[in-house]
Write an enzyme that holds these catalytic residues in place. Sequence first.
Site, PDB file in Angstrom:
ATOM      1  N   ARG A   1      47.209  39.113  36.797  1.00 57.78           N
ATOM      2  CA  ARG A   1      48.163  40.198  36.573  1.00 57.78           C
ATOM      3  C   ARG A   1      48.980  39.883  35.329  1.00 57.78           C
ATOM      4  NH1 ARG A   1      45.493  42.654  39.390  1.00 57.78           N
ATOM      5  NH2 ARG A   1      45.950  43.911  41.230  1.00 57.78           N
TER       6      ARG A   1
ATOM      7  N   GLU B   1      50.203  48.304  31.276  1.00 56.40           N
ATOM      8  CA  GLU B   1      48.851  48.861  31.092  1.00 56.40           C
ATOM      9  C   GLU B   1      48.904  50.361  31.322  1.00 56.40           C
ATOM     10  OE1 GLU B   1      46.238  46.862  33.835  1.00 56.40           O
ATOM     11  OE2 GLU B   1      46.884  44.893  33.198  1.00 56.40           O
TER      12      GLU B   1
ATOM     13  N   HIS C   1      41.489  45.625  31.911  1.00 55.31           N
ATOM     14  CA  HIS C   1      41.548  45.387  33.357  1.00 55.31           C
ATOM     15  C   HIS C   1      40.172  45.658  33.985  1.00 55.31           C
ATOM     16  CE1 HIS C   1      44.649  45.032  36.799  1.00 55.31           C
ATOM     17  NE2 HIS C   1      43.453  44.683  37.259  1.00 55.31           N
TER      18      HIS C   1
HETATM   19  P1  NAD Z   1      43.528  34.558  46.675  1.00 58.85           P
HETATM   20  O1  NAD Z   1      44.541  35.096  47.615  1.00 58.85           O
HETATM   21  O2  NAD Z   1      42.218  34.097  47.203  1.00 58.85           O
HETATM   22  O3  NAD Z   1      44.181  33.342  45.848  1.00 58.85           O
HETATM   23  C1  NAD Z   1      45.471  33.355  45.345  1.00 58.85           C
HETATM   24  C2  NAD Z   1      45.962  31.918  45.380  1.00 58.85           C
HETATM   25  O4  NAD Z   1      47.221  31.871  44.718  1.00 58.85           O
HETATM   26  C3  NAD Z   1      46.179  31.382  46.804  1.00 58.85           C
HETATM   27  O5  NAD Z   1      45.408  30.206  47.008  1.00 58.85           O
HETATM   28  C4  NAD Z   1      47.661  31.086  46.860  1.00 58.85           C
HETATM   29  O6  NAD Z   1      47.964  29.930  47.609  1.00 58.85           O
HETATM   30  C5  NAD Z   1      47.986  30.889  45.391  1.00 58.85           C
HETATM   31  N1  NAD Z   1      49.388  31.063  45.071  1.00 58.85           N
HETATM   32  C6  NAD Z   1      50.262  31.984  45.542  1.00 58.85           C
HETATM   33  N2  NAD Z   1      51.470  31.804  44.981  1.00 58.85           N
HETATM   34  C7  NAD Z   1      51.359  30.752  44.136  1.00 58.85           C
HETATM   35  C8  NAD Z   1      52.252  30.091  43.270  1.00 58.85           C
HETATM   36  N3  NAD Z   1      53.529  30.455  43.184  1.00 58.85           N
HETATM   37  N4  NAD Z   1      51.782  29.056  42.541  1.00 58.85           N
HETATM   38  C9  NAD Z   1      50.488  28.658  42.640  1.00 58.85           C
HETATM   39  N5  NAD Z   1      49.605  29.233  43.457  1.00 58.85           N
HETATM   40  C10 NAD Z   1      50.032  30.270  44.190  1.00 58.85           C
HETATM   41  O7  NAD Z   1      43.332  35.679  45.573  1.00 58.85           O
HETATM   42  P2  NAD Z   1      42.112  35.839  44.545  1.00 58.85           P
HETATM   43  O8  NAD Z   1      41.064  36.677  45.160  1.00 58.85           O
HETATM   44  O9  NAD Z   1      41.746  34.520  43.985  1.00 58.85           O
HETATM   45  O10 NAD Z   1      42.838  36.749  43.430  1.00 58.85           O
HETATM   46  C11 NAD Z   1      43.893  36.233  42.633  1.00 58.85           C
HETATM   47  C12 NAD Z   1      44.570  37.384  41.889  1.00 58.85           C
HETATM   48  O11 NAD Z   1      43.647  37.945  40.962  1.00 58.85           O
HETATM   49  C13 NAD Z   1      44.953  38.572  42.797  1.00 58.85           C
HETATM   50  O12 NAD Z   1      46.230  38.408  43.361  1.00 58.85           O
HETATM   51  C14 NAD Z   1      44.889  39.753  41.877  1.00 58.85           C
HETATM   52  O13 NAD Z   1      46.165  40.090  41.393  1.00 58.85           O
HETATM   53  C15 NAD Z   1      44.018  39.283  40.715  1.00 58.85           C
HETATM   54  N6  NAD Z   1      42.792  40.088  40.593  1.00 58.85           N
HETATM   55  C16 NAD Z   1      42.549  40.716  39.420  1.00 58.85           C
HETATM   56  C17 NAD Z   1      41.407  41.489  39.259  1.00 58.85           C
HETATM   57  C18 NAD Z   1      41.089  42.178  37.964  1.00 58.85           C
HETATM   58  O14 NAD Z   1      40.408  43.187  37.991  1.00 58.85           O
HETATM   59  N7  NAD Z   1      41.509  41.659  36.842  1.00 58.85           N
HETATM   60  C19 NAD Z   1      40.525  41.627  40.348  1.00 58.85           C
HETATM   61  C20 NAD Z   1      40.789  40.942  41.526  1.00 58.85           C
HETATM   62  C21 NAD Z   1      41.927  40.176  41.645  1.00 58.85           C
END
Ligand code: NAD
Length: 323
Positions: free
Chosen positions: A234, A263, A283
């Site tokens: 994000r 965005e 994105h």
């Molecule tokens: P996930 O929930 O599997 O992993 C997120 C991780 O972040 C977790 O392990 C959590 O413990 C960790 N976390 C939370 N707060 C934290 C902090 N303050 N410091 C360090 N680690 C922390 O999620 P994911 O499937 O790996 O996705 C991650 C992010 O990617 C999503 O939240 C989403 O915003 C983004 N995403 C973007 C797209 C895109 O199209 N660009 C698509 C999917 C997901």
Amino acid sequence: MKAVMVDQRFFKDYSMEQELCAKHGIELVLTDVKDEADYIEKCRDADAILIVYSPTPKSVIDKLEKCKVMVRYGVGYDVIDVEAATAKGIAVCNIPDYCAEEVAAHTAALALDCLRKITYLNSTVHNGEWVAGAGYPIRRLSSMTYGICGFGNIARTAAKFMKNFGFNIIAYDPYVGEEAFEKLGVKKVELDELCRESDLISVHVPLNKSTFHLIAKEQFAMMKKGVIIINTARGGLVCQEDLLDAIDAGIVKAAGLDVLETEPITDPNERILKYDNVIITPHSAAQGVEAIGDLRRKVVEVAAAVLEGELPFNVVNKRDLLK
Ligand code: NAD
């Protein structure tokens, strides 16, 4: 029952969703909401709301009369005020398991592009130059440390991909136990160490109040000269102005961004567009035929499940709703 999809413009043919909804006795209304008043008018009597990017704040949620479930088309659900939804007894769902492979591949692609200067060199050739060593120096991948911020689904998949290039990999995630890191041969570190040690950093945490600008001036100041930054999570996680300042200061040598703080880009004179060492994709990291098909099917299935009285695993406010 009625489900309203408030961001109709994102997809073309809705026959799959319509068939699935019909099986569950749900009427699917397709629309695009323009502003809060329009959102309220169109969703006041909806039982389910399906959201791609439309901001869904308390002011909208408070006016909903029947809503039982909101489903975000995606992993991040920062567009929805979850607290306000919980207060109204609305289940907020995401689809956490549809695109880890695609986003991890996009992360690796942006990283390799910056590391090998593909986009930059391509533009020099198109501009009539033929200089093999144009731009910043390239380093051997196996001599570099890759730092991953957040160690969830996408981060772990990216770690598996990147391991094959020989990077030393370290990661920061205070909520994940040591075992998950060890399993992938990744060293668990604190954020400061990650900033100090990494030659390449990618960010994979959810955006919320505590992670907003997780990477900003203070973190850039700790980083090695010549670090590369990748963000496919994000825009709000990495302070955009501080990133550009860090490029100007010679700390960051390149960045690959799939997400921006605002965005889409609407102003062609925006500062970030002036940097030929910042690669931007719109994105699109989750794009892929299989991923988007899965996503769209799962959105309807989870909405139907909640309307039928279940609380599936991907209700993000499940614990609070059950209190
Ligand atoms: P996930 O929930 O599997 O992993 C997120 C991780 O972040 C977790 O392990 C959590 O413990 C960790 N976390 C939370 N707060 C934290 C902090 N303050 N410091 C360090 N680690 C922390 O999620 P994911 O499937 O790996 O996705 C991650 C992010 O990617 C999503 O939240 C989403 O915003 C983004 N995403 C973007 C797209 C895109 O199209 N660009 C698509 C999917 C997901």
